[in-house]
Design a protein around this motif. Structure first.
Motif, PDB file in Angstrom:
ATOM      1  N   GLN A  89      57.110  42.829  38.344  1.00  8.83           N
ATOM      2  CA  GLN A  89      56.697  42.140  37.114  1.00  8.83           C
ATOM      3  C   GLN A  89      55.385  42.768  36.661  1.00  8.83           C
ATOM      4  O   GLN A  89      54.403  42.737  37.388  1.00  8.83           O
ATOM      5  CB  GLN A  89      56.542  40.665  37.477  1.00  8.83           C
ATOM      6  N   LEU A 112      52.415  42.855  34.037  1.00 11.25           N
ATOM      7  CA  LEU A 112      51.665  42.301  32.913  1.00 11.25           C
ATOM      8  C   LEU A 112      50.284  42.948  32.816  1.00 11.25           C
ATOM      9  O   LEU A 112      49.882  43.431  31.776  1.00 11.25           O
ATOM     10  CB  LEU A 112      51.471  40.790  33.081  1.00 11.25           C
ATOM     11  N   THR A 113      49.586  42.919  33.949  1.00 13.45           N
ATOM     12  CA  THR A 113      48.158  43.241  33.927  1.00 13.45           C
ATOM     13  C   THR A 113      47.882  44.687  33.530  1.00 13.45           C
ATOM     14  O   THR A 113      48.453  45.607  34.101  1.00 13.45           O
ATOM     15  CB  THR A 113      47.541  42.960  35.310  1.00 13.45           C
ATOM     16  N   GLY A 148      44.014  40.828  32.735  1.00 11.05           N
ATOM     17  CA  GLY A 148      45.120  40.173  33.430  1.00 11.05           C
ATOM     18  C   GLY A 148      45.265  38.751  32.902  1.00 11.05           C
ATOM     19  O   GLY A 148      46.362  38.285  32.606  1.00 11.05           O
ATOM     20  N   SER A 149      44.119  38.061  32.749  1.00 12.49           N
ATOM     21  CA  SER A 149      44.163  36.701  32.204  1.00 12.49           C
ATOM     22  C   SER A 149      44.485  36.765  30.719  1.00 12.49           C
ATOM     23  O   SER A 149      45.321  36.015  30.218  1.00 12.49           O
ATOM     24  CB  SER A 149      42.814  35.999  32.389  1.00 12.49           C
ATOM     25  N   PHE A 159      48.162  46.855  37.518  1.00 11.99           N
ATOM     26  CA  PHE A 159      48.589  46.250  38.786  1.00 11.99           C
ATOM     27  C   PHE A 159      50.099  46.109  38.793  1.00 11.99           C
ATOM     28  O   PHE A 159      50.668  45.481  37.887  1.00 11.99           O
ATOM     29  CB  PHE A 159      48.006  44.845  38.972  1.00 11.99           C
ATOM     30  N   SER A 191      52.875  45.000  41.807  1.00  9.57           N
ATOM     31  CA  SER A 191      53.281  44.764  43.192  1.00  9.57           C
ATOM     32  C   SER A 191      54.753  45.115  43.336  1.00  9.57           C
ATOM     33  O   SER A 191      55.500  45.068  42.362  1.00  9.57           O
ATOM     34  CB  SER A 191      53.030  43.309  43.569  1.00  9.57           C
ATOM     35  N   LYS A 197      44.118  47.449  49.351  1.00  6.01           N
ATOM     36  CA  LYS A 197      43.929  45.997  49.190  1.00  6.01           C
ATOM     37  C   LYS A 197      43.236  45.354  50.380  1.00  6.01           C
ATOM     38  O   LYS A 197      43.315  45.874  51.497  1.00  6.01           O
ATOM     39  CB  LYS A 197      45.302  45.329  49.008  1.00  6.01           C
ATOM     40  N   TRP A 208      46.071  36.266  41.991  1.00  5.35           N
ATOM     41  CA  TRP A 208      47.174  36.797  41.178  1.00  5.35           C
ATOM     42  C   TRP A 208      48.003  35.675  40.555  1.00  5.35           C
ATOM     43  O   TRP A 208      47.832  34.514  40.910  1.00  5.35           O
ATOM     44  CB  TRP A 208      48.034  37.782  41.987  1.00  5.35           C
ATOM     45  N   GLU A 209      48.829  36.054  39.613  1.00  5.94           N
ATOM     46  CA  GLU A 209      49.668  35.088  38.871  1.00  5.94           C
ATOM     47  C   GLU A 209      48.819  34.027  38.170  1.00  5.94           C
ATOM     48  O   GLU A 209      49.230  32.878  38.040  1.00  5.94           O
ATOM     49  CB  GLU A 209      50.660  34.383  39.814  1.00  5.94           C
ATOM     50  N   SER A 253      44.429  33.484  37.802  1.00  4.43           N
ATOM     51  CA  SER A 253      43.359  33.132  38.742  1.00  4.43           C
ATOM     52  C   SER A 253      42.982  31.658  38.561  1.00  4.43           C
ATOM     53  O   SER A 253      43.443  30.990  37.637  1.00  4.43           O
ATOM     54  CB  SER A 253      42.170  34.061  38.551  1.00  4.43           C
ATOM     55  N   ASN A 267      40.517  29.669  37.534  1.00  2.00           N
ATOM     56  CA  ASN A 267      40.107  29.037  36.268  1.00  2.00           C
ATOM     57  C   ASN A 267      41.261  29.022  35.272  1.00  2.00           C
ATOM     58  O   ASN A 267      41.443  28.051  34.526  1.00  2.00           O
ATOM     59  CB  ASN A 267      38.935  29.806  35.637  1.00  2.00           C
ATOM     60  N   LEU A 282      42.872  25.739  33.511  1.00  2.00           N
ATOM     61  CA  LEU A 282      42.920  25.558  32.047  1.00  2.00           C
ATOM     62  C   LEU A 282      44.359  25.386  31.564  1.00  2.00           C
ATOM     63  O   LEU A 282      44.611  24.730  30.554  1.00  2.00           O
ATOM     64  CB  LEU A 282      42.256  26.746  31.348  1.00  2.00           C
TER      65      LEU A 282
END
Ligand SMILES: Cc1cc2nc3c(=O)[nH]c(=O)nc-3n(C[C@H](O)[C@H](O)[C@H](O)COP(=O)(O)OP(=O)(O)OC[C@H]3O[C@@H](n4cnc5c(N)ncnc54)[C@H](O)[C@@H]3O)c2cc1C
Length: 579
Positions: free
Chosen positions: A180, A182-183, A188-189, A213, A215, A263, A429-430, A432, A434, A438
């Motif tokens: 997957q 995205l980042t 990333g957020s 990123f 994985s 990592k 990941w997925e 963070s 905060n 939110l």
């Protein structure tokens, strides 16, 4: 030279059956699974518990010490970007994908002989045992599982037919795995800042850009986001694409893997950087709803992360208890020292409350998947709540366990360092910490999902019948009303203040949810004649996390009944001190 006696007061969990060692799992599962499902799952739970504490645990240690490497070129200088795994990781893939069929359970009938698709709640209980042995591989498993869900929900028939059989295969040679993406370096957020573009040429989408990123590097397919040329800025302009490793004519798709990341943890599984050079991507679903569709995948992954964090807590507790029971200091077993007993009791509260909310969420997802709009709302808010609260607590519990093993806890030959490293990843990941806190607010403001959650919690309190449980639950009702009204006030107040207080609100909401769930389990256990062990857990959890009682005012219930708590023994009603 005299040989040291075996173990030398350094007890290990290796060889334990992780299911048999955890009486709580069976009882908690009964509270959330459909009647009969736990009994049907029992042989698989027991077998997985055995493997997790033996073969899987050994393989995981080996794979962690020998991480995968990226081979960019073959001996002829051809670009291959191939991942070379330690055989230990390949064997774990066989166990996870094929022997237990984790990625297929929610999509195919007949996995593990189940007459239908395996319910999420059973899948999560099995996964919880697997992850206690190996954490890293569960990312590829979960992404493959969730990719199948997304393609099934949104993909055109052609993609469904081409990829679903492989993604849900339990035959290792025909398995297709997913990643997957995205980042990007831009964020990333803030996924809306993504710069990767897609242009349409001769009816084909071609992607250009990079992903910072990824994985499960080397996966057979990648679900990714890219902005079609001319689309609006932000998340609204992102489309979802399936980027296969191999094109229909058997050639390599046009992307390269730049490097693998070094990592802190989750080392058994490769994470790297991608560059798309006009890579072919197949559009998935509505091109203008790419981000909305991706959130379906993200939400399932977030829930899976909560399950993994609960599993890390359970393993951390097991390590701590095994050590404390097998080692002595000052002429006593560590487990008999009062301060140690208090710490083990506190870790048990964390581990059991985490399992409860995870199984509750899994059952809620089952109900939502069956078409219940009410449960869709509940799962919408509980998912980020779990991702925030359970992953956060796992870091503390893994750290406590390392401390309890003393010097050996810091040494790589023991599992503790790995648990601490893996626990930190869950909070990053997925989404963070905060960001997911939110998202709890977003679920409330956009969907009023909190109304459904509060209603569900209230109706759970309404079903309690045991007099001792009712005694403890009455004031929890008042707490529920108080948390609900503070939540509402926060939502309707100043937006900056709402955001600034959101992690504190999530702490309170998670504590309320777990307290109510534990009371429900306590009621079921009391009615089944099993005594008040779970009520003790519920009440002590309530004091520490919901009512924030001064630790100096806590009683000795935990240290007195620790053995009954750890071994699933009977606790009398009199042990549960009231308000
Ligand atoms: C081992 C590993 C594997 C990964 N695998 C993948 C993968 O397979 N696919 C993929 O797409 N990504 C992957 N990621 C990336 C991961 O999802 C992101 O790193 C994560 O979402 C955070 O994004 P970021 O790194 O850009 O941090 P940023 O977005 O820059 O965030 C930095 C900090 O700011 C905080 N923050 C952000 N917004 C707000 C706000 N509104 N209010 C308050 N604080 C805020 C965040 O909580 C965080 O603490 C992986 C990361 C790691 C470490």
């Amino acid at each position: 030279m005299t040989a040291l006696p075996p173990n030398s007061g350094m007890p290990t969990t290796r060889g334990l059956n992780f299911f048999d060692a955890d009486p709580n799992l069976f009882h908690a599962l009964r509270a959330y699974a459909a009647p009969g499902d736990v009994e049907r799952a029992l042989p698989h739970l027991r077998e997985l518990g055995r493997i997790a504490g033996s073969e899987l645990d050994e393989l995981a240690a080996r794979a962690d010490a020998n991480p995968p490497v990226l081979r960019n070129f073959d001996e002829h200088g051809n670009r291959v970007d191939e991942i070379v795994y330690d055989p230990a990781f390949v064997r774990m893939q066989e166990i996870g994908f094929s022997e237990f069929g984790f990625a297929a359970m929610s999509h195919r009938e007949g996995v593990l002989g189940w007459p239908s698709r395996i319910p999420h709640v059973i899948k999560y209980a099995l996964s919880y045992l697997f992850v206690q042995g190996e954490f890293g591989l569960f990312c590829p498993i979960s992404m493959t599982d969730s990719a199948a869900r997304v393609i099934d929900q949104f993909g055109p028939d052609e993609l469904r037919q081409r990829y679903l059989p492989g993604l849900t295969s339990t035959t290792f040679s025909s398995l297709l795995q997913s990643a997957q993406l995205l980042t990007e370096r831009t964020g990333g957020s803030d996924v809306g800042a993504n710069e990767c573009v897609a242009r349409e040429e001769n009816g084909q989408w071609l992607l250009t850009g990079e992903k910072w990123f990824c994985s499960n590097v080397g996966a057979d397919i990648h679900l990714t986001l890219a902005r079609p040329v001319g689309a609006v800025a932000g998340t609204k302009g992102l489309g979802m694409f399936l980027v296969p490793k191999t094109l229909a004519d058997g050639s390599r798709n046009r992307y390269t893997v730049r490097r693998l990341k070094e990592k802190l943890g989750s080392k058994s599984m490769p994470t790297g950087e991608y560059e798309f050079h006009d890579a072919v991507g197949y559009s998935v679903g509505d091109i203008s709803r790419g981000f909305a569709q991706m959130t379906e995948m993200i939400n399932v992954s977030r829930l899976s992360n909560g399950m993994r964090a609960a599993a890390l807590m359970r393993r951390s507790l097991l390590e701590a208890v095994t050590h404390a029971r097998g080692r002595s200091a000052f002429g006593k077993a560590l487990v008999d020292l009062p301060l140690m007993r208090e710490q083990l009791f506190e870790m048990t509260l964390d581990a059991e409350s985490a399992l409860s909310i995870v199984l509750y969420a899994a059952r809620t997802l089952d109900d939502a998947d069956s078409g219940s709009e009410f449960h869709e709302k509940v799962i919408r808010i509980v998912t980020p709540l779990i991702k925030y609260a359970v992953c956060r607590r796992a870091r503390t519990v893994a750290g406590m366990s390392m401390n309890i093993r003393g010097g050996n806890g810091y040494i790589e030959e023991w599992v503790n360092a790995r648990l601490v490293r893996d626990a930190h990843l869950g909070s990053i990941w997925e989404g963070s910490e905060n960001v997911v806190a939110l998202d709890v607010a977003r679920a409330a403001t956009r969907n009023r999902a909190h109304d459904a959650l509060f209603r569900d919690l209230e109706s759970r309190l309404d079903t309690l019948t045991d007099p001792e449980v009712l005694r403890i639950s009455q004031p929890v009702r008042l707490r529920l009303m108080e948390v609900a009204s503070r939540f509402e006030a926060l939502l309707s107040g100043d937006a900056d203040l709402r955001d600034a207080r959101m992690t504190a609100m999530c702490d309170r909401l998670a504590a309320l949810t777990c307290t109510v769930l534990l009371l429900g389990e306590a009621d079921a256990e009391a009615r089944a004649g099993l005594g008040y062990r779970k009520l003790l857990i519920a009440n002590e959890y309530r004091k520490r996390y919901l009512d924030l009682v001064d630790p100096l005012d806590l009683g000795d219930e935990g240290i007195t009944f620790l053995d009954e708590v750890l071994d699933g023994g009977r606790v009398p009603a009199a042990a549960v001190a009231g308000w």
